[in-house]
Design an enzyme around this catalytic site. Structure first.
Site, PDB file in Angstrom:
ATOM      1  N   LYS A   1       0.841  -1.210   0.000  1.00  0.00           N
ATOM      2  CA  LYS A   1       0.000   0.000   0.000  1.00  0.00           C
ATOM      3  C   LYS A   1       0.870   1.251   0.000  1.00  0.00           C
ATOM      4  O   LYS A   1       2.071   1.180   0.275  1.00  0.00           O
ATOM      5  CB  LYS A   1      -0.906  -0.017   1.225  1.00  0.00           C
ATOM      6  CG  LYS A   1      -0.148  -0.008   2.556  1.00  0.00           C
ATOM      7  CD  LYS A   1      -1.091  -0.273   3.721  1.00  0.00           C
ATOM      8  CE  LYS A   1      -0.349  -0.265   5.052  1.00  0.00           C
ATOM      9  NZ  LYS A   1      -1.246  -0.640   6.166  1.00  0.00           N
TER      10      LYS A   1
ATOM     11  N   MET B   1       9.891  24.836   2.888  1.00  0.00           N
ATOM     12  CA  MET B   1       9.147  23.975   1.961  1.00  0.00           C
ATOM     13  C   MET B   1      10.068  23.345   0.921  1.00  0.00           C
ATOM     14  O   MET B   1       9.959  22.157   0.618  1.00  0.00           O
ATOM     15  CB  MET B   1       8.058  24.788   1.247  1.00  0.00           C
ATOM     16  CG  MET B   1       7.202  23.940   0.311  1.00  0.00           C
ATOM     17  SD  MET B   1       6.023  24.901  -0.635  1.00  0.00           S
ATOM     18  CE  MET B   1       4.928  25.482   0.646  1.00  0.00           C
TER      19      MET B   1
ATOM     20  N   TYR C   1      14.004  31.376   8.205  1.00  0.00           N
ATOM     21  CA  TYR C   1      12.829  32.085   8.719  1.00  0.00           C
ATOM     22  C   TYR C   1      12.926  32.274  10.232  1.00  0.00           C
ATOM     23  O   TYR C   1      13.258  31.339  10.964  1.00  0.00           O
ATOM     24  CB  TYR C   1      11.555  31.304   8.405  1.00  0.00           C
ATOM     25  CG  TYR C   1      11.123  31.379   6.963  1.00  0.00           C
ATOM     26  CD1 TYR C   1      10.873  32.611   6.355  1.00  0.00           C
ATOM     27  CD2 TYR C   1      10.941  30.224   6.209  1.00  0.00           C
ATOM     28  CE1 TYR C   1      10.467  32.678   5.031  1.00  0.00           C
ATOM     29  CE2 TYR C   1      10.527  30.275   4.891  1.00  0.00           C
ATOM     30  CZ  TYR C   1      10.296  31.513   4.305  1.00  0.00           C
ATOM     31  OH  TYR C   1       9.887  31.576   3.001  1.00  0.00           O
TER      32      TYR C   1
END
Ligand SMILES: *Cc1c(COP(=O)(O)O)cnc(C)c1O
Length: 383
Positions: A34, A307, A259
């Site tokens: 899966k 990200m 950041y």
């Protein structure tokens, strides 16, 4: 063009793990593939050549993709909404798990529509209140199954359950849940339902023995080197994630990074930028803890994981653009492992391996046993 970030899939490790579980289960092995084979991609041929007899997946879509890829052995799909493409599953000869009467009716209807009986595994919830038929509704489900079987719309080939605490073999809950499963099998038999296969164990229950004694073992994580019980040392991790340096710079002591500038370098140091971030599956919660392997040395990721990128503190080493960095691997060369990343992110290895994103190129690598240096590589698209 060389790929920026690459997920190397070590097919030989998956094959060795599969052989291990085939032996451990007396060849009663269903390979659970899966979630894109736990993030490992096209691996069905490897596990079937290494002793797996059948394949388990969650959705019908996953099962149909395996059939399209040429898989002929039994494939079981156990988690579907009632309006899924059940007809397509029946036509493709995909076994379906049944957690309740709605699904059983839907399957019988689809079987009638396509003119072929469906193969089903009745799924009893032995204790975790998640998937499967609640024990108090099991008798009614068996009655319905017997009724529909009489119309030739169903073949009842299996009864399945799934243990909640198999990673803790000393927990009394294991015996209680086995008891529920055995009672469910007796209830089914009393109604003339004698399944060809009863199956309860996944990786942990197979490794620890808490789920042995039945006809099949549904093993997923273990094939990919993950043992939820932490008791086996026979399994080999099968992924290596690498990326390549975009740029590097030397910064002065006191420079804030990323950041929020919540990492401040304590001394003059070199920083290297890698084009891989939480958008590619790195857990952001591993910020301020994670390390990578650069030129044979562990170096910390500094600042928050973004990200699309991370910054690595490489100390006195100024890394050249294009140089390769290892984020995780089997650990043989000193690189962090998937287990390390799971610890840094306060999660389990399963989550790390299943979330590597589509921007990362998958490369399957088979190392010939006779010549460790010979590599046969095949690029492929995700399943
Ligand atoms: C995922 C899953 C398995 C395989 O579990 P592993 O611990 O990965 O071996 C078996 N059965 C069911 C119902 C599952 O959802």
């Amino acid at each position: 063009m060389t790929a920026t970030s690459t997920l190397l899939v070590h097919d030989d490790a998956v094959r060795a793990n599969t052989r291990h579980f085939a032996a451990l289960t007396g060849r009663r092995l269903m390979a659970v593939l899966k979630a894109d084979a736990f993030g490992h991609g096209s691996i069905a041929d490897s596990v079937l050549q290494s002793g797996a007899r059948s394949i388990g997946v969650t959705s019908i879509e996953e099962a149909l993709a395996l059939r399209r890829a040429g898989v002929r052995v039994p494939v079981l799909s156990w988690l579907n909404v009632v309006d899924s493409d059940i007809a397509a599953a029946i036509v493709a000869g995909v076994d379906l798990a049944v957690p309740g009467p709605e699904m059983l009716h839907a399957i019988a209807r689809a079987g009638r529509d396509v003119g072929r009986p469906a193969r089903v595994h009745l799924h009893v919830d032995v204790g975790m209140a998640r998937d499967g038929c609640p024990p108090e509704e099991w008798r009614a489900l068996c009655d319905l199954a017997r009724e529909l079987r009489a119309t030739d719309l169903l073949r009842i080939v299996g009864v399945m359950g799934h243990l909640s605490c198999a990673d803790r073999p000393d927990d009394d809950q294991n015996a209680r849940e086995r008891g529920v499963f055995d009672a469910a099998l007796r209830t089914a038999r009393r109604r003339g339902i004698v399944p060809a296969v009863a199956h309860l164990a996944a990786t942990a229950a197979t490794v620890t023995g808490t789920g042995t004694g039945y006809d099949l073992h549904r093993v997923g994580a273990g094939l990919f080197g993950i043992d939820p019980s932490g008791t086996s040392d026979a399994l080999r991790p099968a992924l290596t994630l690498t990326s390549r340096v975009v740029s590097s710079r030397v910064v002065a002591a006191g420079t804030g990074v990323g950041y929020g500038l919540d990492h401040v370098v304590p001394r003059r140091t070199a920083l290297a930028l890698l084009p891989v971030g939480y958008g590619d599956g790195l857990p952001r919660t591993a910020s301020h803890r994670a390390e990578v392997l650069v030129r044979g040395r562990r170096r910390p990721i500094v600042g928050r994981i973004s990200m699309d990128m991370v910054v690595v503190d490489t100390g006195d080493d100024r890394i050249r653009p294009g140089e390769s960095v290892t984020l995780f691997g089997p650990g043989d060369g000193g690189e962090p492992t998937v287990a390390d990343w799971a610890r840094w992110a306060d999660t389990i290895p399963h989550e790390i391996v299943t979330r590597i994103g589509s921007r990362v190129a998958r490369v399957h690598r088979t190392t010939a046993p006779a010549a460790e240096t010979h590599h046969q590589e095949t690029r492929h698209d995700r399943l």
